[in-house]
Design a protein around this motif. Structure first.
Motif, PDB file in Angstrom:
ATOM      1  N   VAL A   1       0.857  -1.191   0.000  1.00 39.80           N
ATOM      2  CA  VAL A   1       0.000   0.000   0.000  1.00 39.80           C
ATOM      3  C   VAL A   1       0.893   1.240   0.000  1.00 39.80           C
ATOM      4  O   VAL A   1       2.087   1.157   0.292  1.00 39.80           O
TER       5      VAL A   1
ATOM      6  N   GLN B   1      -3.758   5.838  -7.770  1.00 41.04           N
ATOM      7  CA  GLN B   1      -4.273   5.385  -6.476  1.00 41.04           C
ATOM      8  C   GLN B   1      -5.747   5.740  -6.272  1.00 41.04           C
ATOM      9  O   GLN B   1      -6.514   4.960  -5.730  1.00 41.04           O
TER      10      GLN B   1
ATOM     11  N   HIS C   1      -7.324   0.986   1.467  1.00 39.42           N
ATOM     12  CA  HIS C   1      -6.476   0.687   0.312  1.00 39.42           C
ATOM     13  C   HIS C   1      -6.831  -0.656  -0.335  1.00 39.42           C
ATOM     14  O   HIS C   1      -5.976  -1.287  -0.962  1.00 39.42           O
TER      15      HIS C   1
END
Length: 245
Positions: free
Chosen positions: A137, A179, A188
């Protein structure tokens, strides 16, 4: 061939407006034993030679991973090789290594597991029989919107390492520009509707060159750039066979 891999790095719309180049880079290789190695590097926007740093790091890391060996030590060697390559490129340019600052995501996938090492933001997603998982992440820095770079003090001591056990069917490594589309907040977790068609596309594409051109066009297209103005890199891999190691 045990994997079909497609990768693309495209210049972000903000970089186009500012007249700066694409500072992302990627590299990948299917190893002789059938494992696949991926690298994604995102040069720091504030670093004057970031594009060169990202390219050197990604290239050197994949060359090191191609030497084989157990995943953990291989990833360690790849990180060290990437940093050395950035420092050598900085010396060649009479620049400080921080002027080539870059993040780095590395993945090594075999038959039964995926090992990853990451410095900085971006992430690595794997899909197995039980669904999709983020096995790395984004790593933040000291302040909001900051991250850690390969050339940051102590970066190699603070590497995010992860091993996912299972049979990987698909992989995706991507820079921080994606992202917001690819990961759900705040945990995430992978945004499955983003990845599912891309994984299917990678598995069905026989012509790698045409596939990478189509992937680049997707990243540069309005559906993505309406929500992301940074440079964008995505490497996707679809498993097509079994590895020998």
């Amino acid at each position: 061939m045990t994997w079909r891999v497609l990768g693309a790095s495209v210049r972000g719309t903000r970089h186009v407006r500012e007249g700066t180049p694409c500072q992302d880079a990627h590299a990948w290789r299917v190893l002789p034993c059938g494992s696949v190695a991926l690298a994604v590097a995102d040069g720091a926007g504030s670093a004057p030679h970031a594009a060169a740093g990202a390219a050197a790091a990604a290239r050197a890391a994949i060359d090191a991973l191609a030497d084989g060996g157990d995943a953990g030590p291989a990833l360690d060697r790849a990180l060290i090789a990437a940093l050395a390559a950035v420092e050598q490129e900085a010396s060649r340019r009479n620049a400080a290594p921080r002027e080539l600052a870059t993040t780095l995501i590395l993945a090594l996938a075999g038959d039964d597991d995926v090992s990853a090492a990451q410095v900085g933001d971006g992430a690595l997603v794997v899909e197995g029989a039980d669904g999709m998982h983020s096995i790395t992440v984004p790593m933040g820095g000291e302040f909001v919107n900051e991250t850690v770079f390969l050339t940051s003090p102590g970066a190699l001591d603070a590497v995010q390492r992860s091993t996912w056990s299972g049979t990987p069917l698909h992989l995706a490594a991507f820079s921080d520009g994606l992202q917001g589309l690819a990961l759900r907040r705040p945990d995430h977790a992978p945004h499955a509707p983003f990845f599912a068609p891309l994984f299917r596309f990678a598995g069905e594409t026989d012509d790698a060159r045409a596939g990478e051109a189509e992937l680049a066009a997707f990243l540069a297209g309005p559906r993505v750039t309406a929500r992301a103005d940074d440079d964008l890199t995505l490497v996707i891999a679809a498993r097509t066979g079994s590895a020998k190691c």
